[in-house]
Design an enzyme around this catalytic site. Structure first.
Site, short mmCIF file in Angstrom:
data_model
loop_
_atom_site.label_atom_id
_atom_site.label_comp_id
_atom_site.label_asym_id
_atom_site.label_seq_id
_atom_site.Cartn_x
_atom_site.Cartn_y
_atom_site.Cartn_z
N HIS A 72 0.80 -1.15 0.05
CA HIS A 72 -0.10 0.08 0.20
C HIS A 72 0.81 1.04 -0.06
CE1 HIS A 72 -4.26 -1.37 1.58
NE2 HIS A 72 -3.69 -2.05 0.40
N TYR A 201 -9.78 5.77 6.33
CA TYR A 201 -10.09 6.03 7.88
C TYR A 201 -11.16 7.15 7.56
CZ TYR A 201 -5.72 3.74 9.41
OH TYR A 201 -4.93 3.05 9.79
N PRO A 295 -5.22 0.47 17.87
CA PRO A 295 -4.95 0.18 16.62
C PRO A 295 -5.01 1.00 15.57
CG PRO A 295 -7.25 -0.74 16.98
CD PRO A 295 -6.48 -0.01 18.55
N LYS A 299 0.20 0.17 14.98
CA LYS A 299 1.56 -0.03 15.55
C LYS A 299 1.87 -1.06 16.04
CE LYS A 299 3.03 3.54 13.59
NZ LYS A 299 3.43 3.20 12.27
N TYR A 387 3.28 6.75 9.97
CA TYR A 387 2.58 5.64 9.56
C TYR A 387 3.19 4.27 9.17
CZ TYR A 387 -1.74 3.23 8.29
OH TYR A 387 -2.76 2.19 8.19
#
Length: 396
Positions: A72, A201, A295, A299, A387
């Site tokens: 991704h 998200y 979550p 991580k 991220y």
């Protein structure tokens, strides 16, 4: 039985450490309380950072990941009825993440360990870890109905927050910092193709939602729900309808998720926890035994992998030089990364979720922060860099 490194816990952290030690010529024994089927089916994380992927490849566990993992290059943020994509490679010097379920990572590592690694015992219930403040720590455990003893040069606790290893550190010698969030996630696995090639998200007045995936045919989706929610109270139709409502776009009102049979429902509480130090005597804590993150920032598994990468390098350094310098620095080295990840995970969580007592002012602040990420390359780069994960040397 005696070994150099006794590893308590056969999850991804313990198994990866065993493989890295094996590659460095250091013997270890892994003790896992659950049976193999349970460990291989335990649903957890699905996002792997570049450093985690590199470590798995170095451990010999990269073949299936490279064949089946889904790279991704970004995520999509949805808020205020619109979508904004954050492109990782352009903001992180080419780094990215992979979608590859923790269950698959564990299967790969178990197969390798059983084929050519050190001892790996399932159903080995560790009762106590003793003498960690001496040169001869001892692990006492029950296996196949018999009480057994493993002596070690060092012990590594990879058995989670409620495991035996963490409590082997005297209470007076450890401090635990915690935060409990006022909401949970209702997570589902569905036999439905992902609606988008990357994670989405979503911030909405109805609460947070996340669209992820496990494969091109299986979706992993989450809804923010109240703490104490019973998954049985949510029908399949209600879940799909709520997901569609939270992902809605003002300029594409026809947008909908691809629906399919829901095969699993569970509720995941949201909490943060860090136990310091991560070392006491000859006992080292790694993964959830030392820290837990919500979550939202993806991580948990990656922090655990970073811990054991640092630890494996420290053990290899001791083996080749006789110096314990890197072992002595383990806790401080890891905690710098841990608190950075805790901060990022908290930021993602509080920015995207709707707290029960939120005010209109709070919501406007959240939207302002999301607008800043969309409008400012600097803000977007900070999110992207956190991220995909902080760089780490994966050579052992």
């Amino acid at each position: 039985m005696h070994t150099t490194v006794g590893i308590v816990g056969g999850g991804p952290a313990g198994l990866l450490l065993a493989r890295l030690l094996h590659g460095a010529g250091i013997d270890s024994v892994v003790l896992e309380s659950r049976d193999r089927a349970y460990v291989e089916q335990r649903q957890r994380a699905g996002i792997l950072e570049q450093a985690t992927v590199d470590a798995l490849r170095a451990a010999g566990a990269g073949a299936r990941l490279d064949a089946e993992g889904i790279p991704h290059d970004g995520i999509e943020l949805r808020f205020g009825g619109r979508a904004h994509r954050v492109d990782f490679p352009s903001l992180t010097d080419g780094r990215r993440v992979w979608v590859y379920a923790q269950t698959e990572v564990v299967k790969d590592l178990i197969a390798l360990q059983l084929a050519d690694g050190g001892p790996l015992s399932f159903g080995a219930e560790v009762r106590s870890v003793e003498g960690v403040d001496t040169d001869h720590p001892v692990i006492r455990y029950l296996h196949e109905g018999r009480e057994k003893t493993l002596t070690c040069d060092y012990v590594v606790g990879c058995d989670g927050f409620h495991g035996v290893a963490r409590t082997a550190v005297p209470e007076r010698e450890r401090t635990t910092y915690e935060r409990t969030y006022p909401y949970s996630w209702l997570g589902i696995l569905a036999e439905a193709p992902p609606v988008y090639e990357e994670l989405i998200y979503a911030h909405s007045e109805r609460g947070f939602a996340l669209a992820s995936m496990r494969s091109p045919a299986v979706s992993r989706l989450y809804l923010q729900v109240e703490n104490g929610t019973d998954p049985a109270d949510w029908s399949d139709e209600r879940i799909w309808d709520e997901l569609d409502a939270r992902f809605a776009l003002a300029d594409a009102p026809e947008w909908r998720l691809k629906r399919g049979r829901i095969t699993q429902k569970s509720v995941l509480p949201m909490r943060s926890s860090v136990t310091e130090p991560m070392r006491y005597g000859r006992l080292f804590l790694a993964g959830d035994a030392a820290h837990i993150v919500p979550p939202t920032g993806a991580k948990g598994l990656n922090l655990a992998a970073a811990d054991v990468i640092v630890l494996a390098r420290a053990f290899a350094h001791r083996a080749t030089t006789g110096s314990t310098e890197l072992l002595d620095a383990y806790s401080d080295t890891c905690l710098r990364r841990v608190w950075r990840a805790e901060h990022f995970s908290s930021f993602m969580t509080t920015t995207l979720h709707s707290a029960p007592e939120r005010s209109g002012f709070d919501t406007r602040l959240q939207l302002s922060q999301l607008e800043r990420i969309a409008d400012s390359p600097h803000a977007a780069a900070e999110l992207a860099q956190n991220y995909v994960g902080l760089p780490i040397d994966t050579t052992i």
